[in-house]
Scaffold this active site. Structure first.
Site, PDB file in Angstrom:
ATOM      1  N   ARG A  58     -29.103 -19.249 -50.412  1.00 21.17           N
ATOM      2  CA  ARG A  58     -27.872 -19.580 -49.687  1.00 21.17           C
ATOM      3  C   ARG A  58     -27.218 -18.376 -49.014  1.00 21.17           C
ATOM      4  O   ARG A  58     -26.155 -18.502 -48.424  1.00 21.17           O
ATOM      5  CB  ARG A  58     -26.887 -20.263 -50.635  1.00 21.17           C
ATOM      6  CG  ARG A  58     -27.270 -21.714 -50.916  1.00 21.17           C
ATOM      7  CD  ARG A  58     -26.381 -22.357 -51.975  1.00 21.17           C
ATOM      8  NE  ARG A  58     -26.566 -23.790 -52.028  1.00 21.17           N
ATOM      9  CZ  ARG A  58     -27.576 -24.411 -52.624  1.00 21.17           C
ATOM     10  NH1 ARG A  58     -28.527 -23.701 -53.222  1.00 21.17           N
ATOM     11  NH2 ARG A  58     -27.674 -25.731 -52.618  1.00 21.17           N
ATOM     12  N   GLU A  99     -15.846 -31.488 -50.774  1.00 18.58           N
ATOM     13  CA  GLU A  99     -16.989 -31.835 -49.932  1.00 18.58           C
ATOM     14  C   GLU A  99     -17.421 -33.257 -50.247  1.00 18.58           C
ATOM     15  O   GLU A  99     -17.465 -33.668 -51.416  1.00 18.58           O
ATOM     16  CB  GLU A  99     -18.151 -30.874 -50.185  1.00 18.58           C
ATOM     17  CG  GLU A  99     -19.383 -31.152 -49.326  1.00 18.58           C
ATOM     18  CD  GLU A  99     -20.498 -30.132 -49.561  1.00 18.58           C
ATOM     19  OE1 GLU A  99     -21.659 -30.557 -49.730  1.00 18.58           O
ATOM     20  OE2 GLU A  99     -20.200 -28.921 -49.589  1.00 18.58           O
ATOM     21  N   ASP A 151      -6.409 -42.118 -17.492  1.00 18.54           N
ATOM     22  CA  ASP A 151      -6.161 -40.864 -16.779  1.00 18.54           C
ATOM     23  C   ASP A 151      -6.971 -39.737 -17.409  1.00 18.54           C
ATOM     24  O   ASP A 151      -6.595 -39.197 -18.455  1.00 18.54           O
ATOM     25  CB  ASP A 151      -4.659 -40.545 -16.828  1.00 18.54           C
ATOM     26  CG  ASP A 151      -4.319 -39.193 -16.196  1.00 18.54           C
ATOM     27  OD1 ASP A 151      -5.210 -38.594 -15.563  1.00 18.54           O
ATOM     28  OD2 ASP A 151      -3.157 -38.758 -16.337  1.00 18.54           O
ATOM     29  N   GLU A 159     -22.824 -31.239 -43.885  1.00 18.57           N
ATOM     30  CA  GLU A 159     -22.023 -31.201 -45.110  1.00 18.57           C
ATOM     31  C   GLU A 159     -20.667 -30.588 -44.751  1.00 18.57           C
ATOM     32  O   GLU A 159     -20.488 -29.374 -44.793  1.00 18.57           O
ATOM     33  CB  GLU A 159     -22.708 -30.360 -46.184  1.00 18.57           C
ATOM     34  CG  GLU A 159     -24.088 -30.869 -46.589  1.00 18.57           C
ATOM     35  CD  GLU A 159     -24.809 -29.916 -47.533  1.00 18.57           C
ATOM     36  OE1 GLU A 159     -24.312 -28.777 -47.739  1.00 18.57           O
ATOM     37  OE2 GLU A 159     -25.864 -30.283 -48.057  1.00 18.57           O
ATOM     38  N   HIS A 207     -22.758 -27.014 -43.355  1.00 14.24           N
ATOM     39  CA  HIS A 207     -24.200 -26.784 -43.318  1.00 14.24           C
ATOM     40  C   HIS A 207     -24.867 -28.010 -42.706  1.00 14.24           C
ATOM     41  O   HIS A 207     -24.567 -29.147 -43.084  1.00 14.24           O
ATOM     42  CB  HIS A 207     -24.727 -26.528 -44.728  1.00 14.24           C
ATOM     43  CG  HIS A 207     -23.952 -25.479 -45.465  1.00 14.24           C
ATOM     44  ND1 HIS A 207     -23.701 -25.532 -46.816  1.00 14.24           N
ATOM     45  CD2 HIS A 207     -23.327 -24.362 -45.009  1.00 14.24           C
ATOM     46  CE1 HIS A 207     -22.980 -24.481 -47.173  1.00 14.24           C
ATOM     47  NE2 HIS A 207     -22.736 -23.756 -46.098  1.00 14.24           N
ATOM     48  N   GLU A 245     -31.893 -26.208 -43.218  1.00 13.43           N
ATOM     49  CA  GLU A 245     -30.435 -26.260 -43.327  1.00 13.43           C
ATOM     50  C   GLU A 245     -29.867 -25.037 -42.601  1.00 13.43           C
ATOM     51  O   GLU A 245     -30.119 -23.899 -43.011  1.00 13.43           O
ATOM     52  CB  GLU A 245     -30.009 -26.256 -44.791  1.00 13.43           C
ATOM     53  CG  GLU A 245     -28.507 -26.216 -44.996  1.00 13.43           C
ATOM     54  CD  GLU A 245     -28.127 -25.882 -46.433  1.00 13.43           C
ATOM     55  OE1 GLU A 245     -27.273 -26.582 -46.990  1.00 13.43           O
ATOM     56  OE2 GLU A 245     -28.691 -24.914 -46.997  1.00 13.43           O
ATOM     57  N   GLU A 302     -17.080 -29.480 -45.243  1.00 17.07           N
ATOM     58  CA  GLU A 302     -16.100 -29.154 -46.269  1.00 17.07           C
ATOM     59  C   GLU A 302     -14.691 -29.222 -45.680  1.00 17.07           C
ATOM     60  O   GLU A 302     -14.504 -29.079 -44.472  1.00 17.07           O
ATOM     61  CB  GLU A 302     -16.382 -27.754 -46.828  1.00 17.07           C
ATOM     62  CG  GLU A 302     -17.745 -27.653 -47.492  1.00 17.07           C
ATOM     63  CD  GLU A 302     -18.180 -26.231 -47.780  1.00 17.07           C
ATOM     64  OE1 GLU A 302     -19.201 -26.054 -48.487  1.00 17.07           O
ATOM     65  OE2 GLU A 302     -17.531 -25.286 -47.296  1.00 17.07           O
ATOM     66  N   GLU A 361     -15.024 -28.224 -54.135  1.00 19.37           N
ATOM     67  CA  GLU A 361     -15.762 -27.057 -53.652  1.00 19.37           C
ATOM     68  C   GLU A 361     -15.226 -25.767 -54.294  1.00 19.37           C
ATOM     69  O   GLU A 361     -14.357 -25.804 -55.149  1.00 19.37           O
ATOM     70  CB  GLU A 361     -15.701 -26.975 -52.116  1.00 19.37           C
ATOM     71  CG  GLU A 361     -16.992 -27.405 -51.414  1.00 19.37           C
ATOM     72  CD  GLU A 361     -18.199 -26.556 -51.771  1.00 19.37           C
ATOM     73  OE1 GLU A 361     -18.010 -25.405 -52.215  1.00 19.37           O
ATOM     74  OE2 GLU A 361     -19.324 -27.031 -51.607  1.00 19.37           O
ATOM     75  N   ARG A 421     -26.742 -22.809 -41.801  1.00 17.27           N
ATOM     76  CA  ARG A 421     -25.557 -22.638 -42.633  1.00 17.27           C
ATOM     77  C   ARG A 421     -24.360 -21.985 -41.942  1.00 17.27           C
ATOM     78  O   ARG A 421     -23.289 -21.890 -42.528  1.00 17.27           O
ATOM     79  CB  ARG A 421     -25.926 -21.830 -43.888  1.00 17.27           C
ATOM     80  CG  ARG A 421     -26.908 -22.571 -44.783  1.00 17.27           C
ATOM     81  CD  ARG A 421     -27.311 -21.736 -45.999  1.00 17.27           C
ATOM     82  NE  ARG A 421     -26.211 -21.349 -46.851  1.00 17.27           N
ATOM     83  CZ  ARG A 421     -25.625 -22.136 -47.755  1.00 17.27           C
ATOM     84  NH1 ARG A 421     -26.056 -23.387 -47.923  1.00 17.27           N
ATOM     85  NH2 ARG A 421     -24.634 -21.692 -48.500  1.00 17.27           N
TER      86      ARG A 421
END
Length: 470
Positions: free
Chosen positions: A339, A220, A51, A130, A269, A358, A132, A212, A360
């Site tokens: 970062r 992580e 369904d 990645e 990330h 990357e 977390e 972390e 973020r």
């Protein structure tokens, strides 16, 4: 595996049940099980009926019959069932037309992979998230007409340094000091290792696990990159394993971006690169050792960042994490090693195979199939239209003044703003029929009606602190 090999695999492992898993639209795995005798080679074409009107964001009740079609390459034994159970991830099809369902997130991701190949720019899009998460000991929450509250607790919570624990042994990570302390401060080393062992037993390659930054068990575990659809499949397996290993150890896990006030939230990330014929197309002689293609890909990500947030940071809670002044990357700039930028170029290795970008600002509440597909489509738009990312911002962006950041776009301040951005900027997602207009419209409708409006209607507990005596 082929369908025939799946049947042999089930027999070899003495499976007694078949569990079929598929995605609802917002991003949770759904499943049902049938006795293994019902699995035949024809099942991989005919599927099983269910369904569709009962699945969030799917068919109306007057067109509710749908089919799940198992994908034989995803066959595995489920590590958490009491009886031997074969598990497969499925696609969704219409029982009348036999066409794949436009709102099936996995089908959208498969179309995104096909679109890359059709452009002949690349043959593989690699993704490496990645994700977390927090490991808690207890979670309680309720919301009704006359009350609303939540309560989370963790033996590691810094708020428990004075709690009577008969005895309290201390070693609780201070706020924002959870990154990399050894046991006993890191009390979840063995639990994370059990998670890693289970993931590896399911064929998911793990690169690292660690505590972390936040107190209260933030963790992580990093999976090795894979092609887009495989990685989205693995992200769902990852969440399934992490939650179930925690549960059998008397713990609970959440991938909510911001469950704890005044400490770091959980991001996801997402590392990305395009390859062709075994060659990394993101390696080159431009900034950060990237190629021109990679720079244009970054340009596409930054141009469409606000709209991307509707898929990559798709909950109201996401914007408790994406707040200026904290570690979350709200400034839509790019930089190497940095970062504090929304797009970072990792510089750990000079190897051409390691070159990647990357992104973020995503978080683990997202539907990986949709988020990865949207990121890829934005990057490809940048490549096809040669969108320059501008100059890099090689500074600690968090330390810059408002005047210095005046020309740097920021992430949306709420889910409502992100949805408005997606409504205004969606043509790049419609290319190659990867996302359909129907799927985008349903995403906007679902998120606004079921999440944004529902939260807007309810008083917040902190409002009583601020305003009760007004």
């Amino acid at each position: 595996m082929t369908p025939k090999q799946v049947l042999e695999f089930a027999k070899k492992n003495k499976a007694v049940m078949l569990d079929v898993k598929f995605m609802d639209f917002p991003g949770l795995w759904q499943h049902f099980s049938v006795p293994i005798a019902q699995l035949e080679e024809s099942t991989f074409e005919e599927g099983f009926g269910f369904d569709g009107s009962s699945i969030r964001g799917w068919q109306p009740i007057n067109a509710s019959d749908m089919l799940v079609i198992p994908d034989p390459v995803t066959a595995q034994m489920d590590p958490f069932t009491a009886q031997p159970t074969l598990s497969m991830i499925c696609n969704i099809a219409d029982p009348i037309t036999k066409e794949w369902y436009s709102r099936d997130p996995r089908y959208i991701a498969q179309k995104a992979e096909a679109y890359v190949k059709s452009l002949k720019l690349a043959d593989t899009a690699y993704f490496g998230p990645e994700a977390e998460f927090f490991i808690f000991d207890d979670i309680q929450y309720a919301c009704n007409q006359n009350s609303s509250y939540y309560f989370v607790d963790s033996v590691e919570g810094s708020w428990n340094t004075g709690r009577e624990e008969s005895p309290n042994l201390g070693y609780k990570p201070r706020y924002k000091e959870g990154y990399f302390p050894v046991p006993p401060t890191d009390s979840f080393q063995d639990l994370r290792t059990e998670m890693v062992m289970t993931l590896q037993a399911m064929g998911i390659e793990v690169e690292a696990q660690h505590h972390e930054v936040a107190t209260a068990g933030q963790s992580e575990i990093d999976m090795r990159f894979s092609p887009l659809v495989t990685m989205a499949d693995n992200l769902m397996r990852f969440k399934y394993v992490i939650k179930n290993v925690a549960r059998r150890n008397g713990r609970t896990v959440t991938f909510m971006p911001k469950p704890i006030f005044a400490d770091n939230g959980s991001g996801m990330h997402v590392h990305q690169s395009l390859w062709k014929g075994g060659k990394n197309l993101f390696a080159g002689n431009e900034y950060g050792g990237l190629s021109e293609m990679a720079m244009y890909y970054i340009g596409g990500i930054l141009k469409h960042a606000a709209a991307l947030c509707a898929f990559c940071a798709p909950t109201t809670n996401s914007y408790k994490r994406l707040v200026p002044g904290y570690e979350a990357p709200v400034n839509m700039a790019y930089s190497s090693r940095n970062r504090s930028a929304a797009v970072r170029i990792p510089m750990y290795s000079a190897s051409v195979k390691a070159k990647r970008i990357e992104v973020r600002f995503p978080d683990p509440s997202c539907n990986g199939y949709l988020a990865f597909s949207a990121l890829l489509m934005a990057g490809l738009d940048g490549v096809l239209n040669k969108i320059s990312p501008g100059e890099p911002l090689d500074k600690d962006i968090y330390a810059l003044s408002p005047e210095e950041l005046a020309d740097v776009p920021t992430a949306p301040g709420s889910l409502d703003e992100a949805l408005d951005a997606l409504e205004a900027d969606q043509d790049f997602l419609l290319q190659g029929d990867v996302f359909t207009q129907d799927a985008l419209d349903m995403w906007l409708e679902y998120k606004r009606e079921r999440e944004v409006d529902e939260l807007r209607l309810r008083p917040h507990p902190y409002e009583f602190y601020l305003y009760y005596d007004c």
